[in-house]
Design an enzyme around this catalytic site. Structure first.
Site, PDB file in Angstrom:
ATOM      1  N   ASP A  10       0.858  -1.211   0.000  1.00 28.58           N
ATOM      2  CA  ASP A  10       0.000   0.000   0.000  1.00 28.58           C
ATOM      3  C   ASP A  10       0.883   1.246   0.000  1.00 28.58           C
ATOM      4  O   ASP A  10       0.871   2.058   0.925  1.00 28.58           O
ATOM      5  CB  ASP A  10      -0.946   0.010   1.208  1.00 28.58           C
ATOM      6  CG  ASP A  10      -0.217  -0.010   2.553  1.00 28.58           C
ATOM      7  OD1 ASP A  10      -0.870   0.351   3.567  1.00 28.58           O
ATOM      8  OD2 ASP A  10       0.983  -0.355   2.594  1.00 28.58           O
ATOM      9  N   ASP A  15       6.776   1.096   1.839  1.00 27.79           N
ATOM     10  CA  ASP A  15       6.468   0.128   0.769  1.00 27.79           C
ATOM     11  C   ASP A  15       7.320   0.405  -0.468  1.00 27.79           C
ATOM     12  O   ASP A  15       7.813  -0.508  -1.124  1.00 27.79           O
ATOM     13  CB  ASP A  15       4.995   0.223   0.357  1.00 27.79           C
ATOM     14  CG  ASP A  15       4.029   0.038   1.494  1.00 27.79           C
ATOM     15  OD1 ASP A  15       3.858   0.975   2.294  1.00 27.79           O
ATOM     16  OD2 ASP A  15       3.452  -1.056   1.607  1.00 27.79           O
ATOM     17  N   PHE A 165      -0.952  -0.808  12.480  1.00 28.72           N
ATOM     18  CA  PHE A 165      -1.850  -0.339  11.433  1.00 28.72           C
ATOM     19  C   PHE A 165      -2.287  -1.450  10.472  1.00 28.72           C
ATOM     20  O   PHE A 165      -3.481  -1.593  10.179  1.00 28.72           O
ATOM     21  CB  PHE A 165      -1.198   0.801  10.633  1.00 28.72           C
ATOM     22  CG  PHE A 165      -2.054   1.275   9.489  1.00 28.72           C
ATOM     23  CD1 PHE A 165      -1.839   0.797   8.203  1.00 28.72           C
ATOM     24  CD2 PHE A 165      -3.104   2.162   9.705  1.00 28.72           C
ATOM     25  CE1 PHE A 165      -2.637   1.218   7.145  1.00 28.72           C
ATOM     26  CE2 PHE A 165      -3.908   2.587   8.649  1.00 28.72           C
ATOM     27  CZ  PHE A 165      -3.672   2.112   7.370  1.00 28.72           C
ATOM     28  N   ASN A 166      -1.361  -2.229   9.910  1.00 25.34           N
ATOM     29  CA  ASN A 166      -1.712  -3.212   8.872  1.00 25.34           C
ATOM     30  C   ASN A 166      -2.705  -4.245   9.387  1.00 25.34           C
ATOM     31  O   ASN A 166      -3.574  -4.712   8.647  1.00 25.34           O
ATOM     32  CB  ASN A 166      -0.469  -3.927   8.344  1.00 25.34           C
ATOM     33  CG  ASN A 166       0.366  -3.036   7.449  1.00 25.34           C
ATOM     34  OD1 ASN A 166      -0.118  -2.018   6.930  1.00 25.34           O
ATOM     35  ND2 ASN A 166       1.641  -3.378   7.279  1.00 25.34           N
ATOM     36  N   HIS A 239       9.640   0.400   7.935  1.00 23.87           N
ATOM     37  CA  HIS A 239       9.085  -0.913   8.292  1.00 23.87           C
ATOM     38  C   HIS A 239       9.199  -1.969   7.180  1.00 23.87           C
ATOM     39  O   HIS A 239       9.765  -3.034   7.371  1.00 23.87           O
ATOM     40  CB  HIS A 239       7.594  -0.767   8.632  1.00 23.87           C
ATOM     41  CG  HIS A 239       7.281   0.284   9.646  1.00 23.87           C
ATOM     42  ND1 HIS A 239       7.434   0.103  11.007  1.00 23.87           N
ATOM     43  CD2 HIS A 239       6.801   1.541   9.480  1.00 23.87           C
ATOM     44  CE1 HIS A 239       7.061   1.206  11.637  1.00 23.87           C
ATOM     45  NE2 HIS A 239       6.684   2.093  10.737  1.00 23.87           N
ATOM     46  N   ASP A 240       8.616  -1.692   6.031  1.00 23.99           N
ATOM     47  CA  ASP A 240       8.322  -2.742   5.055  1.00 23.99           C
ATOM     48  C   ASP A 240       9.534  -3.457   4.462  1.00 23.99           C
ATOM     49  O   ASP A 240       9.480  -4.687   4.256  1.00 23.99           O
ATOM     50  CB  ASP A 240       7.442  -2.175   3.937  1.00 23.99           C
ATOM     51  CG  ASP A 240       6.082  -1.749   4.469  1.00 23.99           C
ATOM     52  OD1 ASP A 240       5.443  -0.871   3.854  1.00 23.99           O
ATOM     53  OD2 ASP A 240       5.650  -2.292   5.501  1.00 23.99           O
TER      54      ASP A 240
END
Ligand code: RIB
Ligand code: CA
Length: 317
Positions: A10, A15, A165-166, A239-240
């Protein structure tokens, strides 16, 4: 032998870096990029995936749009973190990478059927597409090598005190995935908060002296501004890419076995990942949970990937 993967994302600043790491590192073969509503609406996350592929020179990797809302409840976005576009900061040219006609779930299903070996799914977003795949095509579970996801936390949340969140954006989808029986690796906030884009890291991206290096620098500079404003972070956790790094080389991300269950009904804890490495709940191990990041290995792999993409783009003219 490169590990075949599909990223479900997303975009989203982190990302975007996860896509670049996957496309630029020879240890993985990025078969497709699928998008889902999360950080922003599906329309925006899909446009952003196309933008990232365009500036990074990622060609021949299909981009397909998936679900535009969670399985249940309202669609959340994180404009406070990623901006109105979902990728605020750099200016992007008009994307030259098209969006596939297929729905993301159908594209993943087709690739799983056609690819000569099982494929690793790397979700870095709400798990709506993955849950829909496993529900609509249950036979696909056997064709998935593993699911290495960014989401959840062994500690506290970042959207509620308990929920990351995810997971919080679609708890029912996360519950389906964690109960699926597919091998899962969970890279939660407890480990991704070790992937801090410090001023020293930003200086290394600037020193690449490339257009893509400057775009990464601008992405992380914007991300740093919202993380400072919202949570007082000195440097933003990226994060991703941690989930992708785990696939590249498991030595970069150390994991422990645990049972993970998603809380669906808690008045204050809905969307929490309840991580049980000690068997307190007497439930079977269903996941490897990331607990430690080799930060130097992580950042050097990401810098190398951005360098490789920039060189490829330069060679392509
Ligand atoms: O909580 C962090 C996660 O939520 C990351 O995947 C970020 O991109 C957002 O989707
Ligand atoms: Ca994300």
């Amino acid at each position: 032998m490169a590990v075949p993967i599909i990223i479900d994302c997303d975009p989203g600043h982190d990302d975007a870096l996860a896509i670049m790491l996957a496309a630029g590192d020879p240890a993985v073969d990025l078969l497709a990029i699928t998008t889902v509503a999360g950080n922003q609406t599906l329309e925006k996350t899909t446009l952003n995936a196309r933008r990232v592929c365009t500036v990074a020179g990622i060609a021949g990797v299909p981009v397909a749009a998936g679900c535009d809302r969670p399985l249940r409840g309202p669609q959340l976005v994180a404009a406070d973190v990623h901006g109105e576009s979902g990728l605020d900061g750099p200016e992007f040219p008009e994307p030259t990478v098209p969006v596939a006609a297929e729905h993301a779930v159908d594209l993943i299903h087709r690739i799983l059927a056609e690819h000569p070996e099982p494929v690793t799914l790397v979700p870095t977003a709400p798990l709506t597409n993955i849950a829909l795949l496993l529900t609509r095509y249950p036979e696909d579970a056997a064709r998935i090598r593993e699911i290495v996801l960014m989401g959840g936390s062994t500690e506290r949340g970042n959207r509620t005190p308990a929920a990351e969140f995810n997971i919080y954006a679609d708890p029912e989808a996360a519950d389906i995935v964690f109960r699926s029986g597919v091998p899962i690796t969970m890279c939660g906030l407890n480990v991704t908060h070790q992937a801090l884009a410090t001023p020293g890291v930003l200086a290394r991206f600037a020193a690449l002296d490339s257009e893509l290096g400057r775009i990464c620098h601008a992405l992380m500079t914007f991300f740093a501004s919202t993380y400072r404003e919202l949570w007082g972070f000195e440097s933003p956790p990226v994060h991703d890419p941690v989930a992708v790094a785990r696939v590249l080389d498991p030595k970069i991300v150390r994991c422990v076995d645990a049972n993970v269950v998603v809380e669906l009904h808690g008045e204050y804890t809905r969307g929490a990942t309840v991580v049980d490495p000690h068997g307190y709940l007497d439930r079977p191990v269903n996941a490897q949970v990331a607990v430690a990041l080799d930060q130097e290995l992580f950042w050097s792999r990401l810098l190398d990937a951005v360098t490789a993409l920039g060189a490829r783009r330069g060679a392509a003219g």
